[in-house]
Design an enzyme around this catalytic site. Structure first.
Site, PDB file in Angstrom:
ATOM      1  CG  ASP A  90     -12.965  -2.175   0.368  1.00 53.01           C
ATOM      2  OD1 ASP A  90     -12.566  -3.134   0.275  1.00 53.01           O
ATOM      3  OD2 ASP A  90     -12.890  -1.096  -0.699  1.00 53.01           O
ATOM      4  CG  ASP A 133      -1.767  -1.024   1.160  1.00 55.84           C
ATOM      5  OD1 ASP A 133      -1.869  -2.016   0.587  1.00 55.84           O
ATOM      6  OD2 ASP A 133      -2.640  -0.939   2.278  1.00 55.84           O
TER       7      ASP A 133
HETATM    8  O1  LIG Z   1      -7.523  -1.311  -1.415  1.00 54.78           O
HETATM    9  C1  LIG Z   1      -7.908  -0.031  -1.345  1.00 54.78           C
HETATM   10  O2  LIG Z   1      -8.369   0.487  -2.140  1.00 54.78           O
HETATM   11  C2  LIG Z   1      -7.703   0.878   0.202  1.00 54.78           C
HETATM   12  C3  LIG Z   1      -8.421   2.011   0.398  1.00 54.78           C
HETATM   13  C4  LIG Z   1      -8.273   2.547   1.332  1.00 54.78           C
HETATM   14  C5  LIG Z   1      -7.766   1.958   2.514  1.00 54.78           C
HETATM   15  C6  LIG Z   1      -7.171   0.794   2.485  1.00 54.78           C
HETATM   16  C7  LIG Z   1      -7.287   0.133   1.162  1.00 54.78           C
HETATM   17  N1  LIG Z   1      -6.529  -0.988   1.046  1.00 54.78           N
HETATM   18  C8  LIG Z   1      -5.894  -1.839   2.296  1.00 54.78           C
HETATM   19  C9  LIG Z   1      -5.728  -3.161   1.553  1.00 54.78           C
HETATM   20  O3  LIG Z   1      -5.832  -3.614   0.472  1.00 54.78           O
HETATM   21  C10 LIG Z   1      -4.616  -3.552   2.692  1.00 54.78           C
HETATM   22  O4  LIG Z   1      -3.508  -3.945   2.217  1.00 54.78           O
HETATM   23  C11 LIG Z   1      -5.370  -5.193   2.573  1.00 54.78           C
HETATM   24  O5  LIG Z   1      -6.463  -5.411   3.357  1.00 54.78           O
HETATM   25  C12 LIG Z   1      -4.265  -6.035   3.934  1.00 54.78           C
HETATM   26  O6  LIG Z   1      -4.910  -5.765   5.190  1.00 54.78           O
HETATM   27  P1  LIG Z   1      -3.805  -6.433   6.521  1.00 54.78           P
HETATM   28  O7  LIG Z   1      -3.423  -7.843   5.866  1.00 54.78           O
HETATM   29  O8  LIG Z   1      -4.816  -6.586   7.591  1.00 54.78           O
HETATM   30  O9  LIG Z   1      -2.852  -5.289   6.448  1.00 54.78           O
END
Ligand SMILES: O=C(O)c1ccccc1NCC(=O)[C@H](O)[C@H](O)COP(=O)(O)O
Length: 251
Positions: free
Chosen positions: A140, A21
């Protein structure tokens, strides 16, 4: 097709998608996806290359600035995608023809649409019709309410939206429980089961993975329709290595 052996009950292994990210040019992790909770992990390219070297077949690459509307990291994400030899799922701020064209032009394997699916359903239906499997939709949620605009605004009911997207031919869903995301509190398995029961499309689980047991538990849902799992914080926090995770899902 040969039957599954007793030691490998799933028809196919769970795909693993390590996450990178990006905010303000840096690889970061957020808690609950909230702006301002960033922990920085340095160069996105170095992070992506590290996951590739460790054996990843997929990368989940997110432009958080584009998702939040605080700018974008488009050039950097294009460079990362072009450098990778593995499949890339590109997410964050893909909401109109320009951002979609730029995302697809990176050569990514697929894009993940979020806000647009809530705010611009006609455009998304057209994109699904034109690009098929290259498009996933990110669902989401907090509870069963969808969130858009970087997860900051309510965007309707999960199951109503899922039914609409199914009817439009959406190829797959990336399902995130925002309450779990970045918390290392474990995935929301009930949410994943409920979404799988409501659609026949593959589901990619996202948010909250904290341990190899969490990955095993998500792997148990492959027969129900879970295809993959995105892992972010747990890898950066070194809860386990990517090699260990791959060994779990490929056994
Ligand atoms: O994916 C998006 O567009 C997004 C937008 C705003 C905030 C977060 C977003 N994505 C976050 C992710 O895709 C995380 O990388 C993913 O959920 C992993 O989560 P974790 O394993 O709990 O760190």
């Amino acid at each position: 097709m040969p039957p599954s052996s007793p030691s490998s009950p799933h028809s196919s292994p769970l795909e693993l998608l390590p996450a990178v990210d990006v905010r303000d040019g840096q690889a970061v992790r957020l808690v609950h996806g909230e702006s301002g909770t960033e922990t920085s992990y340095g160069s996105p390219l170095q992070a992506a290359l590290a996951w590739q070297s460790a054996g990843a077949e997929w990368l989940h690459l997110v432009d958080l600035d584009a998702a939040f509307g605080t700018g974008d990291n488009r050039a950097l994400l294009g460079e990362v995608t072009a450098t990778m030899d593995i499949k890339v799922e590109l997410s964050g701020g893909i909401r109109d023809d320009d951002t979609l064209a730029a995302a697809l032009a990176t050569g990514c394997t697929r894009v993940n649409l979020g806000t647009a699916a809530l705010e611009n359903p006609e455009w998304v239906a057209d994109v699904i019709a034109r690009h098929g499997d290259r498009v996933a939709v990110g669902l989401d949620v907090r509870g069963t309410t969808l969130r858009g605009r970087g997860w900051t605004r309510d965007g309707g009911d999960l199951y109503e939206t899922l039914a609409r997207l199914d009817s439009e031919g959406c190829a797959r869903y990336v399902v995130t429980d925002i309450a779990k995301d970045g918390t290392l509190k474990g995935p929301n398995l009930d949410l994943l089961k409920n979404v799988c029961a409501a659609t026949d499309r593959p589901v990619v689980a996202s948010g909250g993975v904290s341990s190899l047991d969490d990955l095993r538990a998500i792997g148990e849902l492959v027969p129900e329709g879970v295809e993959g799992a995105i892992v972010g914080k747990a890898l950066y926090a070194k809860s386990f290595t990517l090699q260990e995770a791959l060994a779990v899902v490929n056994r």
